[in-house]
Design a protein around this motif. Sequence first.
Motif, PDB file in Angstrom:
ATOM      1  N   ALA A  21     -27.781  58.816   6.507  1.00  0.00           N
ATOM      2  CA  ALA A  21     -27.986  58.732   7.958  1.00  0.00           C
ATOM      3  C   ALA A  21     -26.836  59.378   8.715  1.00  0.00           C
ATOM      4  O   ALA A  21     -27.030  59.955   9.785  1.00  0.00           O
ATOM      5  CB  ALA A  21     -28.133  57.264   8.376  1.00  0.00           C
ATOM      6  N   ASP A  22     -25.643  59.297   8.153  1.00  0.00           N
ATOM      7  CA  ASP A  22     -24.441  59.799   8.812  1.00  0.00           C
ATOM      8  C   ASP A  22     -24.193  61.285   8.551  1.00  0.00           C
ATOM      9  O   ASP A  22     -23.534  61.959   9.341  1.00  0.00           O
ATOM     10  CB  ASP A  22     -23.238  58.982   8.318  1.00  0.00           C
ATOM     11  CG  ASP A  22     -21.986  59.211   9.146  1.00  0.00           C
ATOM     12  OD1 ASP A  22     -22.096  59.310  10.387  1.00  0.00           O
ATOM     13  OD2 ASP A  22     -20.896  59.299   8.551  1.00  0.00           O
ATOM     14  N   PRO A  57     -26.361  64.500   7.814  1.00  0.00           N
ATOM     15  CA  PRO A  57     -27.675  65.143   7.697  1.00  0.00           C
ATOM     16  C   PRO A  57     -27.745  66.198   6.593  1.00  0.00           C
ATOM     17  O   PRO A  57     -28.827  66.461   6.047  1.00  0.00           O
ATOM     18  CB  PRO A  57     -27.885  65.780   9.080  1.00  0.00           C
ATOM     19  CG  PRO A  57     -27.015  64.982  10.004  1.00  0.00           C
ATOM     20  CD  PRO A  57     -25.839  64.554   9.188  1.00  0.00           C
ATOM     21  N   ALA A  58     -26.611  66.790   6.242  1.00  0.00           N
ATOM     22  CA  ALA A  58     -26.617  67.815   5.185  1.00  0.00           C
ATOM     23  C   ALA A  58     -27.051  67.248   3.844  1.00  0.00           C
ATOM     24  O   ALA A  58     -27.499  67.989   2.973  1.00  0.00           O
ATOM     25  CB  ALA A  58     -25.228  68.444   5.056  1.00  0.00           C
ATOM     26  N   PHE A  59     -26.933  65.929   3.665  1.00  0.00           N
ATOM     27  CA  PHE A  59     -27.357  65.333   2.400  1.00  0.00           C
ATOM     28  C   PHE A  59     -28.858  65.515   2.209  1.00  0.00           C
ATOM     29  O   PHE A  59     -29.320  65.981   1.168  1.00  0.00           O
ATOM     30  CB  PHE A  59     -26.977  63.856   2.345  1.00  0.00           C
ATOM     31  CG  PHE A  59     -27.365  63.191   1.044  1.00  0.00           C
ATOM     32  CD1 PHE A  59     -26.679  63.488  -0.123  1.00  0.00           C
ATOM     33  CD2 PHE A  59     -28.414  62.286   0.995  1.00  0.00           C
ATOM     34  CE1 PHE A  59     -27.037  62.883  -1.329  1.00  0.00           C
ATOM     35  CE2 PHE A  59     -28.769  61.673  -0.200  1.00  0.00           C
ATOM     36  CZ  PHE A  59     -28.082  61.979  -1.365  1.00  0.00           C
ATOM     37  N   GLU A  60     -29.631  65.167   3.218  1.00  0.00           N
ATOM     38  CA  GLU A  60     -31.085  65.356   3.130  1.00  0.00           C
ATOM     39  C   GLU A  60     -31.441  66.836   3.145  1.00  0.00           C
ATOM     40  O   GLU A  60     -32.338  67.276   2.423  1.00  0.00           O
ATOM     41  CB  GLU A  60     -31.771  64.630   4.291  1.00  0.00           C
ATOM     42  CG  GLU A  60     -33.276  64.863   4.376  1.00  0.00           C
ATOM     43  CD  GLU A  60     -34.051  64.386   3.157  1.00  0.00           C
ATOM     44  OE1 GLU A  60     -35.151  64.916   2.916  1.00  0.00           O
ATOM     45  OE2 GLU A  60     -33.569  63.494   2.427  1.00  0.00           O
ATOM     46  N   LEU A 113     -19.846  60.987  -4.667  1.00  0.00           N
ATOM     47  CA  LEU A 113     -20.691  59.856  -5.051  1.00  0.00           C
ATOM     48  C   LEU A 113     -22.125  60.062  -4.573  1.00  0.00           C
ATOM     49  O   LEU A 113     -23.074  59.816  -5.326  1.00  0.00           O
ATOM     50  CB  LEU A 113     -20.120  58.551  -4.487  1.00  0.00           C
ATOM     51  CG  LEU A 113     -20.964  57.301  -4.756  1.00  0.00           C
ATOM     52  CD1 LEU A 113     -21.187  57.092  -6.253  1.00  0.00           C
ATOM     53  CD2 LEU A 113     -20.337  56.071  -4.110  1.00  0.00           C
ATOM     54  N   ALA A 114     -22.289  60.513  -3.336  1.00  0.00           N
ATOM     55  CA  ALA A 114     -23.645  60.739  -2.823  1.00  0.00           C
ATOM     56  C   ALA A 114     -24.391  61.754  -3.683  1.00  0.00           C
ATOM     57  O   ALA A 114     -25.568  61.565  -4.010  1.00  0.00           O
ATOM     58  CB  ALA A 114     -23.577  61.209  -1.365  1.00  0.00           C
ATOM     59  N   TRP A 123     -25.262  51.832   0.590  1.00  0.00           N
ATOM     60  CA  TRP A 123     -24.206  52.801   0.882  1.00  0.00           C
ATOM     61  C   TRP A 123     -24.785  54.209   1.001  1.00  0.00           C
ATOM     62  O   TRP A 123     -24.440  54.960   1.930  1.00  0.00           O
ATOM     63  CB  TRP A 123     -23.151  52.764  -0.229  1.00  0.00           C
ATOM     64  CG  TRP A 123     -22.013  53.705   0.020  1.00  0.00           C
ATOM     65  CD1 TRP A 123     -20.856  53.426   0.670  1.00  0.00           C
ATOM     66  CD2 TRP A 123     -21.942  55.090  -0.358  1.00  0.00           C
ATOM     67  NE1 TRP A 123     -20.062  54.556   0.735  1.00  0.00           N
ATOM     68  CE2 TRP A 123     -20.706  55.588   0.113  1.00  0.00           C
ATOM     69  CE3 TRP A 123     -22.804  55.941  -1.040  1.00  0.00           C
ATOM     70  CZ2 TRP A 123     -20.319  56.912  -0.087  1.00  0.00           C
ATOM     71  CZ3 TRP A 123     -22.428  57.262  -1.229  1.00  0.00           C
ATOM     72  CH2 TRP A 123     -21.194  57.740  -0.760  1.00  0.00           C
ATOM     73  N   LEU A 124     -25.678  54.576   0.080  1.00  0.00           N
ATOM     74  CA  LEU A 124     -26.256  55.923   0.108  1.00  0.00           C
ATOM     75  C   LEU A 124     -27.138  56.107   1.335  1.00  0.00           C
ATOM     76  O   LEU A 124     -27.131  57.179   1.949  1.00  0.00           O
ATOM     77  CB  LEU A 124     -27.050  56.189  -1.168  1.00  0.00           C
ATOM     78  CG  LEU A 124     -27.595  57.608  -1.325  1.00  0.00           C
ATOM     79  CD1 LEU A 124     -26.461  58.634  -1.342  1.00  0.00           C
ATOM     80  CD2 LEU A 124     -28.446  57.727  -2.590  1.00  0.00           C
ATOM     81  N   ASP A 125     -27.879  55.075   1.711  1.00  0.00           N
ATOM     82  CA  ASP A 125     -28.704  55.169   2.925  1.00  0.00           C
ATOM     83  C   ASP A 125     -27.831  55.426   4.144  1.00  0.00           C
ATOM     84  O   ASP A 125     -28.177  56.239   5.012  1.00  0.00           O
ATOM     85  CB  ASP A 125     -29.510  53.879   3.117  1.00  0.00           C
ATOM     86  CG  ASP A 125     -30.652  53.732   2.115  1.00  0.00           C
ATOM     87  OD1 ASP A 125     -31.012  54.733   1.456  1.00  0.00           O
ATOM     88  OD2 ASP A 125     -31.180  52.602   1.993  1.00  0.00           O
TER      89      ASP A 125
END
Length: 200
Positions: free
Chosen positions: A188-189, A191-194, A157-158, A182-184
């Motif tokens: 935050a949880d 870090p690999a997303f950013e 989903l992210a 939810w995405l925020d």
Amino acid sequence: MMILRSAPASPFGRKAKIAADLLGLHDAIEVVFADTNDPNDSLPTQNPLGKIPVLILDDGSKLYDSRVIVEYLDALAGGGRLIPSASAARWRVLSAAALADGMNDAALLIIYEKRFRPAELWSQAWMERQAQKITRALAVFAAAPPAGIRDISHIGLACALGYLDLRFAGAWRGEYPALVAWLDAFAADVPAFEATRLKD
């Protein structure tokens, strides 16, 4: 070392990268850029479909489709971490992950329609059909976003929401504030997303 053939904009490649990071396998994988539009790229010899991502194992064998890659990485890390082994939870998580993947598929079909066909040949009906798939999926996720321990449905989903941000200027955000929150929280949880976001 395993090799992941991918491209920075690919939501499916991003999914595999985030999964590897959450599983502690980031340092076991080298990411090598793949250009799906370059006829000279070796990608079609690694995946006959010419699609990304592809994971090349140490013995030279190849795994393709992000779902297969994530399941392999999960098993490599001991199993049951991103894809639950218990039956009820497993099917729930895999179904949600498939819905997120379907959002990406629909978004990609809209992009490809505009990228590979001249404007006078664009099918507005076709693009609207894909957009409706995305809208229906967003509504389902907004009503019940993935909760609990981060698993493949969270990652999927992210990555889908991130791809909508990248390719459609985040137009979804005004209609789905619960998913924005939810995405925020996910970002935050995890870090690999950013770290895997395609920078402008």
